[in-house]
Scaffold this motif. Structure first.
Motif, PDB file in Angstrom:
ATOM      1  N   ASP A 114       0.862  -1.189   0.000  1.00  0.00           N
ATOM      2  CA  ASP A 114       0.000   0.000   0.000  1.00  0.00           C
ATOM      3  C   ASP A 114       0.894   1.233   0.000  1.00  0.00           C
ATOM      4  OD1 ASP A 114       1.128  -0.294   2.501  1.00  0.00           O
ATOM      5  OD2 ASP A 114      -0.626   0.436   3.568  1.00  0.00           O
ATOM      6  N   TYR A 115       1.690   1.306  -0.821  1.00  0.00           N
ATOM      7  CA  TYR A 115       1.836   1.486  -2.240  1.00  0.00           C
ATOM      8  C   TYR A 115       2.264   0.207  -2.998  1.00  0.00           C
ATOM      9  CZ  TYR A 115       1.733   6.243  -0.383  1.00  0.00           C
ATOM     10  OH  TYR A 115       1.410   7.386   0.275  1.00  0.00           O
ATOM     11  N   GLY A 116       3.513  -0.179  -2.888  1.00  0.00           N
ATOM     12  CA  GLY A 116       3.940  -1.316  -3.679  1.00  0.00           C
ATOM     13  C   GLY A 116       5.289  -1.838  -3.259  1.00  0.00           C
ATOM     14  N   ASP A 117       5.903  -2.632  -4.136  1.00  0.00           N
ATOM     15  CA  ASP A 117       7.216  -3.194  -3.839  1.00  0.00           C
ATOM     16  C   ASP A 117       7.894  -3.622  -5.133  1.00  0.00           C
ATOM     17  OD1 ASP A 117       6.092  -5.778  -4.460  1.00  0.00           O
ATOM     18  OD2 ASP A 117       5.430  -5.968  -2.392  1.00  0.00           O
ATOM     19  N   TYR A 118       9.136  -4.100  -5.018  1.00  0.00           N
ATOM     20  CA  TYR A 118       9.901  -4.540  -6.192  1.00  0.00           C
ATOM     21  C   TYR A 118      11.034  -5.449  -5.739  1.00  0.00           C
ATOM     22  CZ  TYR A 118      13.375  -1.016  -4.788  1.00  0.00           C
ATOM     23  OH  TYR A 118      14.291  -0.275  -4.088  1.00  0.00           O
ATOM     24  N   GLY A 119      11.672  -6.089  -6.713  1.00  0.00           N
ATOM     25  CA  GLY A 119      12.830  -6.921  -6.397  1.00  0.00           C
ATOM     26  C   GLY A 119      13.527  -7.430  -7.640  1.00  0.00           C
ATOM     27  N   VAL A 120      14.762  -7.903  -7.434  1.00  0.00           N
ATOM     28  CA  VAL A 120      15.588  -8.459  -8.512  1.00  0.00           C
ATOM     29  C   VAL A 120      16.193  -9.763  -8.005  1.00  0.00           C
ATOM     30  CG1 VAL A 120      17.542  -8.080 -10.062  1.00  0.00           C
ATOM     31  CG2 VAL A 120      16.156  -6.124  -9.308  1.00  0.00           C
ATOM     32  N   SER A 121      16.192 -10.769  -8.851  1.00  0.00           N
ATOM     33  CA  SER A 121      16.788 -12.052  -8.471  1.00  0.00           C
ATOM     34  C   SER A 121      17.524 -12.671  -9.646  1.00  0.00           C
ATOM     35  CB  SER A 121      15.714 -13.023  -7.961  1.00  0.00           C
ATOM     36  OG  SER A 121      14.840 -13.411  -9.007  1.00  0.00           O
ATOM     37  N   LEU A 122      18.318 -13.697  -9.344  1.00  0.00           N
ATOM     38  CA  LEU A 122      18.960 -14.530 -10.364  1.00  0.00           C
ATOM     39  C   LEU A 122      18.140 -15.808 -10.425  1.00  0.00           C
ATOM     40  CD1 LEU A 122      21.454 -14.365 -12.237  1.00  0.00           C
ATOM     41  CD2 LEU A 122      22.667 -15.765 -10.571  1.00  0.00           C
ATOM     42  N   TYR A 123      17.256 -15.867 -11.399  1.00  0.00           N
ATOM     43  CA  TYR A 123      16.205 -16.878 -11.462  1.00  0.00           C
ATOM     44  C   TYR A 123      16.560 -17.869 -12.573  1.00  0.00           C
ATOM     45  CZ  TYR A 123      11.189 -18.271 -11.244  1.00  0.00           C
ATOM     46  OH  TYR A 123      10.000 -18.938 -11.094  1.00  0.00           O
ATOM     47  N   GLY A 124      17.028 -19.068 -12.166  1.00  0.00           N
ATOM     48  CA  GLY A 124      17.507 -20.016 -13.157  1.00  0.00           C
ATOM     49  C   GLY A 124      18.699 -19.476 -13.922  1.00  0.00           C
ATOM     50  N   GLY A 125      19.481 -18.625 -13.269  1.00  0.00           N
ATOM     51  CA  GLY A 125      20.674 -18.039 -13.886  1.00  0.00           C
ATOM     52  C   GLY A 125      20.419 -16.740 -14.618  1.00  0.00           C
ATOM     53  N   ARG A 126      19.142 -16.415 -14.879  1.00  0.00           N
ATOM     54  CA  ARG A 126      18.794 -15.191 -15.594  1.00  0.00           C
ATOM     55  C   ARG A 126      18.291 -14.120 -14.619  1.00  0.00           C
ATOM     56  NH1 ARG A 126      14.680 -16.401 -20.202  1.00  0.00           N
ATOM     57  NH2 ARG A 126      13.804 -17.981 -18.803  1.00  0.00           N
ATOM     58  N   ILE A 127      18.465 -12.875 -14.996  1.00  0.00           N
ATOM     59  CA  ILE A 127      17.967 -11.786 -14.166  1.00  0.00           C
ATOM     60  C   ILE A 127      16.444 -11.728 -14.253  1.00  0.00           C
ATOM     61  CG2 ILE A 127      17.865  -9.273 -13.903  1.00  0.00           C
ATOM     62  CD1 ILE A 127      20.388 -10.488 -12.756  1.00  0.00           C
ATOM     63  N   ALA A 128      15.797 -11.698 -13.092  1.00  0.00           N
ATOM     64  CA  ALA A 128      14.357 -11.481 -13.007  1.00  0.00           C
ATOM     65  C   ALA A 128      14.121 -10.161 -12.278  1.00  0.00           C
ATOM     66  CB  ALA A 128      13.674 -12.624 -12.268  1.00  0.00           C
ATOM     67  N   PHE A 129      13.221  -9.357 -12.804  1.00  0.00           N
ATOM     68  CA  PHE A 129      12.895  -8.054 -12.240  1.00  0.00           C
ATOM     69  C   PHE A 129      11.386  -7.984 -12.086  1.00  0.00           C
ATOM     70  CE2 PHE A 129      12.346  -3.303 -13.439  1.00  0.00           C
ATOM     71  CZ  PHE A 129      12.265  -2.927 -12.106  1.00  0.00           C
ATOM     72  N   GLY A 130      10.929  -7.695 -10.857  1.00  0.00           N
ATOM     73  CA  GLY A 130       9.503  -7.635 -10.608  1.00  0.00           C
ATOM     74  C   GLY A 130       9.088  -6.373  -9.892  1.00  0.00           C
ATOM     75  N   THR A 131       7.878  -5.883 -10.217  1.00  0.00           N
ATOM     76  CA  THR A 131       7.287  -4.744  -9.529  1.00  0.00           C
ATOM     77  C   THR A 131       5.838  -5.077  -9.187  1.00  0.00           C
ATOM     78  OG1 THR A 131       6.539  -3.646 -11.563  1.00  0.00           O
ATOM     79  CG2 THR A 131       8.742  -3.083 -10.755  1.00  0.00           C
ATOM     80  N   ALA A 132       5.333  -4.385  -8.153  1.00  0.00           N
ATOM     81  CA  ALA A 132       3.938  -4.576  -7.764  1.00  0.00           C
ATOM     82  C   ALA A 132       3.415  -3.278  -7.165  1.00  0.00           C
ATOM     83  CB  ALA A 132       3.796  -5.711  -6.760  1.00  0.00           C
ATOM     84  N   VAL A 133       2.182  -2.930  -7.483  1.00  0.00           N
ATOM     85  CA  VAL A 133       1.468  -1.824  -6.864  1.00  0.00           C
ATOM     86  C   VAL A 133       0.112  -2.369  -6.426  1.00  0.00           C
ATOM     87  CG1 VAL A 133       0.463   0.464  -7.158  1.00  0.00           C
ATOM     88  CG2 VAL A 133       2.656  -0.073  -8.222  1.00  0.00           C
ATOM     89  N   VAL A 134      -0.098  -2.418  -5.113  1.00  0.00           N
ATOM     90  CA  VAL A 134      -1.277  -3.044  -4.528  1.00  0.00           C
ATOM     91  C   VAL A 134      -1.363  -4.476  -5.067  1.00  0.00           C
ATOM     92  CG1 VAL A 134      -3.704  -2.741  -3.922  1.00  0.00           C
ATOM     93  CG2 VAL A 134      -2.309  -0.747  -4.415  1.00  0.00           C
TER      94      VAL A 134
END
Length: 318
Positions: free
Chosen positions: A114-134
């Motif tokens: 409430d607002y949101g969040d985000y993150g970065v990971s090494l997912y199966g060796g590849r970069i994963a980037f995620g965002t969320a709002v509510v």
């Protein structure tokens, strides 16, 4: 008896090649540079006990590192072959699948933001980037496996107006798509049942220690983390060849330079060099001998160097 002596000086040159090899102690030591004190942080992916990570406070009071509009996150990572064994990267427009990768940057919160969040990971060796709002979410995946024992520059950008997200690896644009729009910062003064994890940006760990088998932490080396309140890259670019220097859009900058050894929790160990005072804290620990974070004498700019030492001696001729 010598009737005549004359001493001339010539030059004898010989080269001694020295390879700086790792002092292997549970994978802690990597090739060190004799030219500079620059270091990086070595993490072991412990994923429990609130250790083996760097924690950066976001709130109480509000700190500039708490970005939520336009931003750029960038850093260097090095992951060994066979490490970070999360499943193959899965993109999603409805869930935070980035959390299933080996987490590098975690600004998640429990439940919907409430607002949101985000993150970065090494997912199966590849970069994963995620965002969320509510309840609106998006995860993108890069295209190349970075588990090759080499340093890689990673940058992700996010635009607030249309939610545009981009992933760059070594200066090359690998993925772009639109995600949630609006402010995804940590709301100032937000109450939480998880005060030891929610109001923090965490480097190299799943911040809640919820389930390491499902939400694993990063195992490898991290250096030169920079967070900016603008979009620095819109197309392919040349990766930096030296440490960052702060500018007007730099809201946090972590060089991770210190004497090699355990990160002992001092402010100097995870000092913010942006001038914004977003200092973090190293949380040292883990399962011996794999205890982190550790400062190691390796960096993206001085790594795996072989030195050629020339020694000059006089020659005496008679």
């Amino acid at each position: 008896m010598l009737s005549h002596k004359y001493y001339g000086y010539g030059l004898l040159v010989f080269s001694l090649l020295i390879s700086l090899a790792a002092a292997t102690s549970a994978g802690l030591a990597r090739p060190a540079s004799a030219q500079t004190p620059q270091t990086s942080l070595r993490f072991f992916g412990t994923g429990s006990g609130d250790v083996d990570r760097v924690k950066i406070p976001l709130d109480n009071p509000h700190r500039p590192v708490d970005v939520g509009g336009d931003f750029t996150l960038e850093f260097w990572i090095n992951a060994s072959p066979g490490s970070n064994t999360s499943a193959p990267c899965q993109e999603s427009s409805s869930s935070d699948t980035w959390t299933n990768g080996n987490i590098i940057l975690d600004r998640d919160i429990f439940g919907d933001g409430d607002y949101g969040d985000y993150g970065v990971s090494l997912y199966g060796g590849r970069i994963a980037f995620g965002t969320a709002v509510v309840s609106s979410r998006r995860t993108l995946c890069g295209s190349s496996d970075l588990r090759d024992g080499q340093w890689h520059h990673v940058a992700v950008t996010r635009r607030s107006s249309d939610g545009q997200m981009r992933i760059f690896v070594d200066g090359q644009l690998q993925k772009t798509a639109n995600g949630p729009v609006g402010n995804l910062s940590y709301r100032d003064g937000r109450s939480t049942s998880y005060p030891n994890s929610d109001p923090f940006l965490v480097i190299a760990a799943e911040k809640h220690d919820y389930d390491p088998s499902t939400y694993p932490s990063f195992n490898g080396w991290v250096d030169e983390v920079r967070i900016s309140n603008n979009i620095r890259y819109t197309g392919s670019f040349t990766p930096p060849t030296q440490p960052f220097t702060p500018d007007a859009n730099t809201v946090a900058l972590y060089h991770f330079d210190s004497a090699p050894g355990a990160c002992n929790g001092q402010v100097s160990d995870s000092r913010d060099s942006s001038g914004q005072n977003n200092h973090g804290q190293c949380k040292y620990g883990g399962n011996p001998p794999n205890q982190g974070p550790q400062f190691v004498a390796d960096s993206p700019f001085f790594s795996n160097i072989i030195y050629n030492y020339r020694v000059y001696l006089p020659l005496v001729r008679r």
